[in-house]
Design a protein around this motif. Structure first.
Motif, PDB file in Angstrom:
ATOM      1  N   GLY B 137       0.921  -1.431  -0.076  1.00 14.98           N
ATOM      2  CA  GLY B 137       0.054  -0.112   0.697  1.00 14.98           C
ATOM      3  C   GLY B 137       1.589   1.314   0.269  1.00 14.98           C
ATOM      4  O   GLY B 137       0.150   2.632  -1.022  1.00 14.98           O
ATOM      5  N   VAL B 141       1.598   1.781  -4.127  1.00 17.22           N
ATOM      6  CA  VAL B 141       0.869   2.428  -4.557  1.00 17.22           C
ATOM      7  C   VAL B 141       0.293   3.954  -4.179  1.00 17.22           C
ATOM      8  O   VAL B 141       0.360   4.264  -5.311  1.00 17.22           O
ATOM      9  CB  VAL B 141      -0.340   1.313  -3.667  1.00 17.22           C
ATOM     10  N   VAL B 242      -4.848   6.223  -0.594  1.00 19.22           N
ATOM     11  CA  VAL B 242      -4.556   4.922  -0.475  1.00 19.22           C
ATOM     12  C   VAL B 242      -5.174   3.838   0.605  1.00 19.22           C
ATOM     13  O   VAL B 242      -5.452   4.133   1.686  1.00 19.22           O
ATOM     14  CB  VAL B 242      -2.856   3.936  -0.205  1.00 19.22           C
TER      15      VAL B 242
END
Lengths: 332, 332
Positions: B137, B141, B242
């Protein structure tokens, strides 16, 4: 001419419909054209939903607001009537940011020669902001794939109608969300959309479920409003959401809440906001992406033409009521 | 042993705290180990917020729910006590999906040998789901950059605490959102966060504004709740969000509305949801990204260890009340 008309922004708008008194119509003297400058006689100007952002004092917006006392910002098409600028000659047809005025004095920045002999209406409806925005948002942010299902809001609007037609040409199933039966018929019968939701009269969740039996892969958002919640509930895994406009919230004191974020996790969605000023340096490549769709005849448009400079003021409110039919333009 | 205890899911949970009667504690006979199988004696099992999704009948979730009458799904660490599987030998220390039971019969799928001699608590708190989730994450991301400001919710939780520590190690300003002063002190004084918001007692917008004078570039969402609205209002242009968890909504009948989408356009934000099952095939590379942070001593953790299989049931409700202090584990 020795004098010409212009409209200045003199007050910040309040939530709700735009009041006439935030603008002032003035007569200006024809300016002298200095070295490095050109004077443009504007023939058509464009009205765009983004103007609500430009008028607002919100310092966090993506471009500075129009200063009070300045001519209202807008894009348009016109003809060079005098030039002391090396790149432009008298008689050139140009487009760019010209403002709400009959004549515009410019240093050439943001002014480009029109590269097509299409009429003014088509230049402003397709090759200017609407087409560039649709191209960046759909192709470069949304990355549509053949066989996917797209839902686009504001589907009869200047951007939405091009988004839907490009997606149809690329082999997607395209559902448009509109605010009248007339617009629903236009996008389905004239533009070839696969279906339409009238958000004012249809039961949105039911109609949307009927029209998207395989769920929704791509959501192009121009309006905001309750449709958001229904669409987010039908997104497929790894769906993408392109957030281009929120016209439904531009005239509200408090923006409405958005959909719950739970589907963002469950479906691993991505949501991306974008605005064109970030991409002005990519206009040549965007035009390269857009032009083949136009050349192949995939892009129809309709312009809603108002007459005379002052008609721009009332014209803004058509974005809130949705009563315009097609790209809003003002003929000067 | 000839018999061992297991806990089966026998009813779907209702909104609100988890009721004991959705589970049934059973005694099972020690199974025969057939060719290709191994038997694991579980030593510690992990409790995770994702379990709320696993128990729910929502067919749209990212992995199928636990079937009624089956042993509740969970990950754990244990020791191989019998093996007719070519890849595992008696005495091997293994981790993987073992379920709420003292012994687990497996065909080896999803079971991996533990590659570190760290204690069970650290394996489950750092090298298992929490650390992998934080790595995917935050790094893959969120793509943090030195000098940016990160806000992470559930900051004292198993994922949030690692996210914040990795971001600090990478040179970000890190603000954590927690639900108690004790947690606030822990993340600031022990983990080195730059600040904490106690969402239960602080005036959220005021405190957040104080702690993020330069706005917020990266928002790592583990909880949902009103903090979302305050954070979205302070996001910088081109900020990233996120979305990893929404624990505040897992026990609600109706998920709460999300923030307005207006800032998504104005700030050109991107919001990306993700869940680990999409990335299970990347675990080796995720461990490669994570391990250097652990080796350099950048990652502290604390485990909240419950005793005995049945303690798992009440343990789930700690996610809703927030009363656990650290990664929730059950020692068997």
């Amino acid at each position: 001419m020795s004098q010409y008309k212009a409209i200045k922004l003199v007050k910040r708008p309040q939530p709700g419909p735009v009041s006439q008194d935030i603008f002032e119509v003035v007569e200006l003297d024809r300016p002298n054209v200095e070295n490095g400058q050109l004077l443009i006689k504007q023939t058509h100007m464009s009205l765009d939903p983004a103007m609500f952002g430009w008028m607002s004092p919100d310092r966090e917006s993506y471009i500075p607001p129009v200063e009070l006392g300045s001519v209202m910002r807008s894009s348009g098409v016109g003809e060079v009537v005098a030039s002391k600028h090396p790149d432009f000659s008298e008689g050139d047809r140009v487009m760019g940011m010209m403002g709400w005025q009959e004549y515009a004095l410019s240093d050439g920045q943001g002014i480009n020669k029109v590269q097509t002999d299409a009429p003014d209406e088509m230049v402003l409806s397709v090759f200017a902001l609407p087409g560039l925005t649709a191209t960046q948002g759909l192709l470069n942010v949304g990355k549509p794939k053949q066989g996917e299902t797209l839902v686009v809001t504001g589907a009869a609007g200047s951007v939405g109608s091009i988004v839907g037609q490009m997606a149809k040409a690329d082999g997607l199933t395209v559902i448009g969300v509109v605010g009248s039966d007339e617009k629903a018929e236009w996008i389905v019968n004239e533009l070839g959309f696969d279906g339409a939701v009238n958000y004012k009269t249809d039961d949105i969740p039911t109609k949307l479920a009927e029209l998207t039996p395989n769920g929704i892969d791509l959501y192009f958002e121009n309006t905001g409003g309750p449709i958001q919640h229904a669409v987010m509930g039908r997104m497929n895994a790894h769906g993408r959401v392109v957030v281009c406009g929120m016209i439904a919230d531009y005239d509200k004191e408090q923006p409405s809440p958005g959909p719950s974020w739970v589907p963002i996790i469950k479906k691993r969605l991505s949501i991306q906001g974008f605005t064109m000023p970030d991409h002005f340096d990519q206009i040549p490549s965007l035009l390269q992406q857009l032009t083949p769709y136009v050349t192949k005849g995939d892009i129809k448009y309709r312009a809603h033409v108002l007459e005379g400079l002052e008609s721009a003021i009332e014209g803004l409110n058509m974005f809130l009521s949705g009563e315009n039919q097609g790209k809003l333009l003002v003929k000067l």
